[in-house]
Design an enzyme around this catalytic site. Structure first.
Site, PDB file in Angstrom:
ATOM      1  N   LYS A  29     -12.669  20.832  20.258  1.00 27.25           N
ATOM      2  CA  LYS A  29     -11.471  21.523  19.736  1.00 27.25           C
ATOM      3  C   LYS A  29     -11.654  21.893  18.265  1.00 27.25           C
ATOM      4  O   LYS A  29     -11.364  23.009  17.859  1.00 27.25           O
ATOM      5  CB  LYS A  29     -10.249  20.615  19.947  1.00 27.25           C
ATOM      6  CG  LYS A  29      -8.937  21.233  19.533  1.00 27.25           C
ATOM      7  CD  LYS A  29      -7.771  20.586  20.252  1.00 27.25           C
ATOM      8  CE  LYS A  29      -7.353  19.262  19.635  1.00 27.25           C
ATOM      9  NZ  LYS A  29      -6.688  19.393  18.326  1.00 27.25           N
ATOM     10  N   GLY A 103      -1.796  21.309  14.625  1.00 28.96           N
ATOM     11  CA  GLY A 103      -1.880  21.009  13.197  1.00 28.96           C
ATOM     12  C   GLY A 103      -3.093  21.673  12.556  1.00 28.96           C
ATOM     13  O   GLY A 103      -3.033  22.149  11.424  1.00 28.96           O
ATOM     14  N   GLN A 179      -8.613  18.341   8.045  1.00 24.33           N
ATOM     15  CA  GLN A 179      -7.732  19.515   7.999  1.00 24.33           C
ATOM     16  C   GLN A 179      -7.423  19.884   6.552  1.00 24.33           C
ATOM     17  O   GLN A 179      -7.472  21.058   6.178  1.00 24.33           O
ATOM     18  CB  GLN A 179      -6.454  19.241   8.784  1.00 24.33           C
ATOM     19  CG  GLN A 179      -6.734  19.050  10.276  1.00 24.33           C
ATOM     20  CD  GLN A 179      -5.496  18.758  11.088  1.00 24.33           C
ATOM     21  OE1 GLN A 179      -4.414  18.523  10.538  1.00 24.33           O
ATOM     22  NE2 GLN A 179      -5.632  18.741  12.395  1.00 24.33           N
ATOM     23  N   ASP A 329      -8.851  10.257  16.616  1.00 20.88           N
ATOM     24  CA  ASP A 329      -8.183  10.762  17.824  1.00 20.88           C
ATOM     25  C   ASP A 329      -8.438   9.879  19.047  1.00 20.88           C
ATOM     26  O   ASP A 329      -7.852  10.102  20.109  1.00 20.88           O
ATOM     27  CB  ASP A 329      -8.647  12.194  18.121  1.00 20.88           C
ATOM     28  CG  ASP A 329      -8.152  13.163  17.055  1.00 20.88           C
ATOM     29  OD1 ASP A 329      -7.145  12.852  16.396  1.00 20.88           O
ATOM     30  OD2 ASP A 329      -8.773  14.225  16.881  1.00 20.88           O
ATOM     31  N   LYS A 356       0.532  12.264  13.689  1.00 21.40           N
ATOM     32  CA  LYS A 356      -0.186  13.149  14.622  1.00 21.40           C
ATOM     33  C   LYS A 356       0.855  13.879  15.489  1.00 21.40           C
ATOM     34  O   LYS A 356       2.013  13.937  15.139  1.00 21.40           O
ATOM     35  CB  LYS A 356      -1.171  12.334  15.467  1.00 21.40           C
ATOM     36  CG  LYS A 356      -2.307  11.725  14.646  1.00 21.40           C
ATOM     37  CD  LYS A 356      -3.228  12.797  14.118  1.00 21.40           C
ATOM     38  CE  LYS A 356      -4.306  12.236  13.211  1.00 21.40           C
ATOM     39  NZ  LYS A 356      -5.035  13.285  12.489  1.00 21.40           N
ATOM     40  N   ARG A 402      -3.093  13.408  24.012  1.00 23.33           N
ATOM     41  CA  ARG A 402      -3.995  12.245  24.076  1.00 23.33           C
ATOM     42  C   ARG A 402      -3.290  11.026  24.689  1.00 23.33           C
ATOM     43  O   ARG A 402      -3.926  10.187  25.324  1.00 23.33           O
ATOM     44  CB  ARG A 402      -4.576  11.935  22.698  1.00 23.33           C
ATOM     45  CG  ARG A 402      -5.334  13.137  22.136  1.00 23.33           C
ATOM     46  CD  ARG A 402      -6.402  12.797  21.163  1.00 23.33           C
ATOM     47  NE  ARG A 402      -6.829  13.992  20.441  1.00 23.33           N
ATOM     48  CZ  ARG A 402      -7.734  14.874  20.876  1.00 23.33           C
ATOM     49  NH1 ARG A 402      -8.318  14.705  22.037  1.00 23.33           N
ATOM     50  NH2 ARG A 402      -8.059  15.930  20.157  1.00 23.33           N
TER      51      ARG A 402
HETATM   52  C1  S3P Z   1      -8.998  17.706  13.020  1.00 26.05           C
HETATM   53  C2  S3P Z   1      -8.920  16.668  12.139  1.00 26.05           C
HETATM   54  C3  S3P Z   1      -8.206  15.404  12.427  1.00 26.05           C
HETATM   55  C4  S3P Z   1      -7.913  15.242  13.910  1.00 26.05           C
HETATM   56  C5  S3P Z   1      -7.425  16.510  14.544  1.00 26.05           C
HETATM   57  C6  S3P Z   1      -8.426  17.629  14.367  1.00 26.05           C
HETATM   58  C7  S3P Z   1      -9.722  18.923  12.621  1.00 26.05           C
HETATM   59  O1  S3P Z   1      -6.984  15.407  11.750  1.00 26.05           O
HETATM   60  O2  S3P Z   1      -6.974  14.215  14.094  1.00 26.05           O
HETATM   61  O3  S3P Z   1      -7.200  16.311  15.928  1.00 26.05           O
HETATM   62  O4  S3P Z   1     -10.095  19.730  13.484  1.00 26.05           O
HETATM   63  O5  S3P Z   1      -9.936  19.108  11.419  1.00 26.05           O
HETATM   64  P1  S3P Z   1      -6.862  15.075  10.189  1.00 26.05           P
HETATM   65  O6  S3P Z   1      -7.609  16.079   9.444  1.00 26.05           O
HETATM   66  O7  S3P Z   1      -5.397  15.147   9.906  1.00 26.05           O
HETATM   67  O8  S3P Z   1      -7.409  13.714  10.026  1.00 26.05           O
END
Ligand code: S3P
Length: 444
Positions: A29, A103, A179, A329, A356, A402
């Site tokens: 993803k 997110g 992120q 995750d 989350k 999840r």
């Molecule tokens: C992700 C980063 C993670 C993860 C999310 C995907 C990404 O979150 O939990 O499912 O693709 O950058 P955080 O950056 O908030 O830790």
């Protein structure tokens, strides 16, 4: 987004039956989002193979299309063509950008839009996303000169971003979040002067790897690669990207294969990026029967197949500190695994789970307790007492993909059948989860 019928949503979960056979999990993803986003701001064509055809990356693709990026429909094999518009070529959309449940879509796009000078953008999402914190991205972007605002002092969507002239900065992030890091890196491509992001612990590094491959001037340094510097000036050039299978989706089969008596599985084509393999370290600590085979490198990411088989003496585990971002995750499915370990498992330092798609500490504790598990919930984690029998009951994913898949695995091990409300949530990251489960349960 499709609205599932009540029947689709309420699923009967049957107990028993070992899992047997081969499974190829869908595309990663995180890498799928980035391939679309970086392809969109590159010059020329990007061809993606193995894109995850699930709701979250589709939200990213839709947002990009409404800003003038041509993205082909997803063909067989997850093949997609993106025609990039260049670093500063996104059009002002005619409507609000809808990030759905994702997110990653919202936060990375905030960074992407911050430097699109003179254009206005409004971002929103579903109820869950509108309640997730966004100031953690807006604030560092503002240090670079971004104009971002939103509900509750800019913390919640709907958000408004007005593209502005950006300047490079040195930014320390308060939490290890890929992120936040990726949003800053995306903004830095359009800033004047270089930008350095410093993380408290290393988060997944797919952005760093892929931005370099697209031609960005990016350097990773500092202790454990926590300092990432981008010097703007280079255009991104369209690439061919092969997306490996998602270890976060493989995690459900890794745990299922370990805890369900008689199971034997081969999970093919799994991404093994070291910033994501915390789950493998924990399974090793549990003394699970896991073997990595066919290790190889595919388009800049390590990949392999994983064999897993049942182990009836799993040891409990303790999680805390720098490993948390490497398995953030996977904590819902690891909390299911803990119920079947011989002893007490402790998860600490996992406050991020509270923000989350749902508050995953509260939701997992609530749902596992319904099944009779002994779980203590703490502000930053869970204590799980393994070895208590689970009973079948009415479960609810609470609209979290999840959680839906974790409870499905737990329910197989209960002493009577369960039902799962809002099971369709799995499609956010693993559209074929239910059919894969069904197939692996039919030993032939
Ligand atoms: C992700 C980063 C993670 C993860 C999310 C995907 C990404 O979150 O939990 O499912 O693709 O950058 P955080 O950056 O908030 O830790």
């Amino acid at each position: 987004m499709k609205v599932p019928s009540k029947d689709q949503s309420l699923r009967n979960l049957q107990i028993g039956g070992e899992l047997y056979g081969k499974v190829k999990v869908p595309g990663d993803k995180s890498i799928s989002h980035r391939a679309l986003l970086f392809g969109a701001i590159a010059k020329g064509k990007t061809i993606i193979e193995g894109l995850l055809p699930a709701e979250d990356p589709l939200s990213t693709a839709e947002c990009l299309r409404s800003m003038g990026v041509t993205i082909s429909p997803i063909k067989k094999g997850g093949i997609v063509e993106v025609n990039g518009v260049g670093l500063n070529g996104l059009k002002e959309p005619q409507d609000i950008l809808n990030c759905g449940n994702s997110g990653t879509t919202m936060r990375l796009i905030m960074g992407l839009l911050a430097g699109q000078e003179g254009r206005n953008f409004i971002l929103t999402g579903d109820k869950s996303l509108r309640n997730r914190p966004m100031k953690r991205v807006g604030q560092p972007l503002k240090i670079m000169g971004a104009k971002v605002s939103g509900r509750c002092g800019g913390d919640f969507a709907p958000l408004s971003v007005t593209g502005n002239k950006l300047r490079g900065a040195v930014i320390g992030t308060p939490v290890a979040s890929a992120q936040i890091k990726s949003a800053i890196l995306l903004a830095s491509l359009n800033a004047e002067g270089s930008t350095t992001v410093i993380e408290p612990a290393r988060s997944r590094d797919h952005s760093e790897r892929m931005l370099k491959a697209f031609g960005a001037n990016l350097e990773v340094g500092g202790e454990m690669g926590r300092h990432i510097t981008v010097s703007p000036g280079n255009d991104l050039k369209g690439q061919s990207i092969i997306v490996p299978g998602d270890i976060s989706s493989a995690a459900f089969w890794l745990v299922a294969g370990s805890i369900i008596p008689g199971s034997e599985l081969i999970i093919e084509n799994v991404g093994l990026n070291p910033t994501r393999t915390g789950i493998l370290d924990v399974l090793e600590e549990m003394e699970a029967n896991i073997k990595l085979i066919n290790k190889r490198d595919v388009a800049g990411e390590p990949v392999g197949d994983i064999e897993v088989s049942y182990q009836n003496q799993l040891k409990p585990f303790n999680l805390d500190g720098d490993i948390i971002p490497r398995l953030v995750d996977e904590i819902p499915i690891l909390s299911v695994a803990a119920c079947f370990c011989r002893g007490i498992s402790k998860i600490k330092g996992a406050n991020e789970l509270r923000v989350k798609e749902t508050d995953r500490l509260a939701v997992m504790a609530r749902q596992l307790k319904r099944m009779g598990a002994k779980v203590d919930e703490h502000q930053d984690g869970l204590t799980i007492y393994g070895g208590n029998d689970l009973k079948g009951c009415e479960l609810d994913s609470e609209d979290d993909h999840r959680v839906a898949m974790s409870l499905a695995i737990a329910s197989i091990m209960a002493n009577s059948n369960s039902t799962l409300r809002r099971s369709e949530a799995a499609a956010i990251s693993y559209p074929d989860f239910w059919s894969d489960l069904n197939r692996l349960q039919q030993k032939n």
